[in-house]
Design an enzyme around this catalytic site. Structure first.
Site, mmCIF file in Angstrom:
data_model
loop_
_atom_site.group_PDB
_atom_site.id
_atom_site.type_symbol
_atom_site.label_atom_id
_atom_site.label_comp_id
_atom_site.label_asym_id
_atom_site.label_seq_id
_atom_site.Cartn_x
_atom_site.Cartn_y
_atom_site.Cartn_z
ATOM 1 N N TYR A 68 55.611 119.773 15.101
ATOM 2 C CA TYR A 68 55.327 120.616 16.268
ATOM 3 C C TYR A 68 55.117 122.071 15.874
ATOM 4 O O TYR A 68 54.288 122.773 16.450
ATOM 5 C CB TYR A 68 56.447 120.474 17.307
ATOM 6 C CG TYR A 68 56.224 119.260 18.175
ATOM 7 C CD1 TYR A 68 56.808 118.025 17.875
ATOM 8 C CD2 TYR A 68 55.356 119.318 19.257
ATOM 9 C CE1 TYR A 68 56.560 116.904 18.646
ATOM 10 C CE2 TYR A 68 55.094 118.201 20.036
ATOM 11 C CZ TYR A 68 55.698 116.990 19.715
ATOM 12 O OH TYR A 68 55.411 115.873 20.472
ATOM 13 N N HIS A 124 52.660 118.608 30.683
ATOM 14 C CA HIS A 124 53.399 118.147 29.506
ATOM 15 C C HIS A 124 54.036 119.272 28.715
ATOM 16 O O HIS A 124 54.366 119.099 27.549
ATOM 17 C CB HIS A 124 52.455 117.348 28.592
ATOM 18 C CG HIS A 124 51.902 116.118 29.249
ATOM 19 N ND1 HIS A 124 50.730 115.527 28.827
ATOM 20 C CD2 HIS A 124 52.341 115.379 30.293
ATOM 21 C CE1 HIS A 124 50.485 114.459 29.580
ATOM 22 N NE2 HIS A 124 51.443 114.351 30.482
HETATM 23 C C1 BV8 Z 1 56.846 109.146 32.255
HETATM 24 C C2 BV8 Z 1 53.144 116.079 24.995
HETATM 25 C C3 BV8 Z 1 58.677 108.150 33.372
HETATM 26 C C4 BV8 Z 1 53.655 115.856 23.631
HETATM 27 C C5 BV8 Z 1 52.240 113.964 25.851
HETATM 28 C C6 BV8 Z 1 52.839 104.341 34.325
HETATM 29 C C7 BV8 Z 1 53.525 105.294 35.060
HETATM 30 C C8 BV8 Z 1 54.403 106.170 34.418
HETATM 31 C C9 BV8 Z 1 54.585 106.111 33.033
HETATM 32 C C10 BV8 Z 1 53.908 105.167 32.316
HETATM 33 C C11 BV8 Z 1 53.037 104.289 32.958
HETATM 34 N N1 BV8 Z 1 52.520 103.478 32.004
HETATM 35 C C12 BV8 Z 1 53.013 103.849 30.805
HETATM 36 C C13 BV8 Z 1 53.876 104.847 30.957
HETATM 37 C C14 BV8 Z 1 54.629 105.483 29.881
HETATM 38 C C15 BV8 Z 1 53.889 106.650 29.225
HETATM 39 C C16 BV8 Z 1 52.433 106.386 29.023
HETATM 40 O O1 BV8 Z 1 51.587 106.830 29.814
HETATM 41 N N2 BV8 Z 1 52.119 105.699 27.938
HETATM 42 C C17 BV8 Z 1 50.735 105.418 27.632
HETATM 43 C C18 BV8 Z 1 50.457 105.719 26.174
HETATM 44 C C19 BV8 Z 1 50.474 103.974 27.995
HETATM 45 N N3 BV8 Z 1 54.059 107.837 30.031
HETATM 46 C C20 BV8 Z 1 55.146 108.589 29.811
HETATM 47 O O2 BV8 Z 1 56.037 108.304 29.042
HETATM 48 C C21 BV8 Z 1 55.262 109.867 30.640
HETATM 49 N N4 BV8 Z 1 56.568 109.892 31.217
HETATM 50 O O3 BV8 Z 1 56.075 108.632 32.976
HETATM 51 O O4 BV8 Z 1 58.200 109.001 32.358
HETATM 52 C C22 BV8 Z 1 59.969 108.749 33.691
HETATM 53 C C23 BV8 Z 1 60.156 109.263 34.948
HETATM 54 C C24 BV8 Z 1 61.366 109.844 35.231
HETATM 55 C C25 BV8 Z 1 62.370 109.894 34.251
HETATM 56 C C26 BV8 Z 1 62.159 109.382 32.977
HETATM 57 C C27 BV8 Z 1 60.943 108.800 32.677
HETATM 58 C C28 BV8 Z 1 55.166 111.088 29.735
HETATM 59 C C29 BV8 Z 1 53.770 111.241 29.204
HETATM 60 C C30 BV8 Z 1 53.650 112.584 28.436
HETATM 61 C C31 BV8 Z 1 53.671 112.323 26.967
HETATM 62 N N5 BV8 Z 1 53.418 113.576 26.250
HETATM 63 N N6 BV8 Z 1 52.067 115.147 25.230
HETATM 64 C C32 BV8 Z 1 52.647 116.255 22.574
HETATM 65 O O5 BV8 Z 1 51.558 116.805 22.900
HETATM 66 O O6 BV8 Z 1 52.996 116.025 21.398
HETATM 67 S S1 BV8 Z 1 50.895 113.005 26.179
HETATM 68 C C33 BV8 Z 1 49.651 113.275 25.088
HETATM 69 O O7 BV8 Z 1 48.567 112.446 25.562
HETATM 70 C C34 BV8 Z 1 49.088 114.687 25.087
HETATM 71 O O8 BV8 Z 1 49.713 115.583 25.944
HETATM 72 C C35 BV8 Z 1 47.693 114.500 25.634
HETATM 73 O O9 BV8 Z 1 47.314 115.571 26.365
HETATM 74 C C36 BV8 Z 1 47.880 113.282 26.453
HETATM 75 C C37 BV8 Z 1 46.675 112.594 26.905
HETATM 76 O O10 BV8 Z 1 45.791 112.508 25.817
HETATM 77 P P1 BV8 Z 1 44.366 113.224 26.020
HETATM 78 O O11 BV8 Z 1 44.568 114.628 26.434
HETATM 79 O O12 BV8 Z 1 43.560 112.375 26.921
HETATM 80 O O13 BV8 Z 1 43.834 113.265 24.550
HETATM 81 P P2 BV8 Z 1 43.190 112.052 23.730
HETATM 82 O O14 BV8 Z 1 43.171 112.462 22.310
HETATM 83 O O15 BV8 Z 1 43.860 110.778 24.134
HETATM 84 O O16 BV8 Z 1 41.703 111.960 24.297
HETATM 85 C C38 BV8 Z 1 40.823 113.034 24.138
HETATM 86 C C39 BV8 Z 1 39.585 112.714 24.953
HETATM 87 O O17 BV8 Z 1 38.675 113.811 24.823
HETATM 88 C C40 BV8 Z 1 38.821 111.477 24.486
HETATM 89 O O18 BV8 Z 1 38.515 110.664 25.617
HETATM 90 C C41 BV8 Z 1 37.518 112.036 23.880
HETATM 91 O O19 BV8 Z 1 36.421 111.184 24.129
HETATM 92 C C42 BV8 Z 1 37.365 113.314 24.656
HETATM 93 N N7 BV8 Z 1 36.616 114.378 23.960
HETATM 94 C C43 BV8 Z 1 36.476 114.578 22.622
HETATM 95 N N8 BV8 Z 1 35.733 115.684 22.419
HETATM 96 C C44 BV8 Z 1 35.402 116.178 23.643
HETATM 97 C C45 BV8 Z 1 35.969 115.357 24.630
HETATM 98 N N9 BV8 Z 1 35.824 115.579 25.943
HETATM 99 C C46 BV8 Z 1 35.098 116.653 26.309
HETATM 100 N N10 BV8 Z 1 34.530 117.501 25.430
HETATM 101 C C47 BV8 Z 1 34.655 117.302 24.095
HETATM 102 N N11 BV8 Z 1 34.092 118.146 23.218
#
Ligand code: BV8
Length: 252
Positions: A68, A124
């Site tokens: 981080y 986040h």
């Molecule tokens: C929670 C901080 C419950 C840390 C991050 C349903 C409901 C609720 C929860 C869940 C659910 N299903 C699953 C879950 C659990 C989990 C989850 O979602 N898992 C996923 C993987 C299935 N969710 C959680 O755990 C969340 N918590 O719901 O808790 C709860 C409630 C009460 C009490 C206790 C618990 C917490 C989620 C937050 C996790 N932390 N980040 C860090 O940064 O290290 S998330 C992480 O992913 C980043 O923050 C990031 O921002 C986020 C999303 O990723 P993206 O931003 O989309 O980035 P990615 O690389 O994936 O994609 C980039 C995109 O850009 C691509 O599509 C690409 O094509 C595009 N791109 C590329 N170049 C360009 C472009 N677009 C435009 N222009 C360009 N030039």
């Protein structure tokens, strides 16, 4: 010109209330790898979803805090790109017309704020803020980079990044503001997000349920692309300045 760009520009110019969700793709053109880009160098063998967890911090606080802090220092060396500036311009143009606007970001890099965006909700957390695991106190007043890993607070507690890890709840005020904006808006954008992380990704369903028109801006399609009426298939750093110019350029 991208398909749909003129149509979306007309919708943006006429919208009463706009909500925009951004993800790591918006910061890609600032030189910040997206969250799911293959990690570089030393981190290439790590899965970010496994590192961004309380369990990883518990197991190896030195490794996690090094990761981080490297990201914190990388972001400080980067600048907002045209996508960030266009979003700040769109916010200003809508505000000048008395329209409501909220920028909801999953990003932890604060580049939106550095580009001048004001109505920003960080779902986040952010890399600049760290929290003492002993007292719960959080601060942004920290050495950069840290002198030791894991860093400790003045109270002798381990410092952890002030971000939301997988399995942790989002800040209640942040997710409530985001959900309310999604439900109230008549135009919703998801820009630069892979649409896999919840509850952030679920906001488009809130927007649709309340009648909003939804636009996805991403060079690629995502698992939720079918939720969107319009797709702007291009890089945000190119698409958003063109969208702003088409929507508001003549009046500025
Ligand atoms: C929670 C901080 C419950 C840390 C991050 C349903 C409901 C609720 C929860 C869940 C659910 N299903 C699953 C879950 C659990 C989990 C989850 O979602 N898992 C996923 C993987 C299935 N969710 C959680 O755990 C969340 N918590 O719901 O808790 C709860 C409630 C009460 C009490 C206790 C618990 C917490 C989620 C937050 C996790 N932390 N980040 C860090 O940064 O290290 S998330 C992480 O992913 C980043 O923050 C990031 O921002 C986020 C999303 O990723 P993206 O931003 O989309 O980035 P990615 O690389 O994936 O994609 C980039 C995109 O850009 C691509 O599509 C690409 O094509 C595009 N791109 C590329 N170049 C360009 C472009 N677009 C435009 N222009 C360009 N030039």
């Amino acid at each position: 010109m991208l398909d749909n760009l003129e149509t979306v520009a007309d919708l943006l110019r006429d919208a009463d209330s706009v909500a925009i969700l951004t993800g790591a793709g918006v910061s890609k053109e600032s030189g910040i790898p997206t969250f799911r880009d293959a990690l570089e160098g030393y981190w290439a063998t790590y899965d970010p979803e496994k590192l961004a967890t309380p369990e990883a911090f518990e197991r190896d606080p030195e490794l996690v805090t090094r990761w981080y802090d490297e990201r914190r220092m990388k972001v400080r060396a980067c600048d907002p790109n045209p996508a960030h500036h266009a979003l700040a311009d769109i916010e200003a143009a809508l505000r000048a017309r008395g329209r409501s606007f909220l920028l909801i970001t999953q990003n932890v890099d604060r580049l939106h704020q550095r580009a001048g965006s004001e109505q920003v909700v960080e779902l986040h957390g952010c890399l600049d803020r760290w929290r003492c695991t002993k007292t719960g106190e959080s601060t942004t007043d920290l050495p950069a980079p840290f002198e030791e890993y894991p860093p400790t607070s003045a109270h002798g507690g381990l410092l952890r990044p002030g971000v939301v890890w997988f399995g942790e709840g989002l800040p209640p005020d942040a997710i409530e503001a985001a959900a309310s904006a999604a439900q109230m808006c008549d135009l919703y954008f998801a820009i630069g997000t892979s649409g896999v992380v919840y509850p952030a990704t679920g906001l488009v369903m809130d927007a649709k349920r309340h009648g909003a028109i939804c636009v996805e801006c991403n060079p690629d399609s995502t698992p939720v692309s079918e939720q969107f009426e319009y797709a702007l298939r291009g890089p945000a750093g190119t698409v958003l300045p063109e969208l702003y110019a088409l929507a508001f350029g003549q009046d500025q």
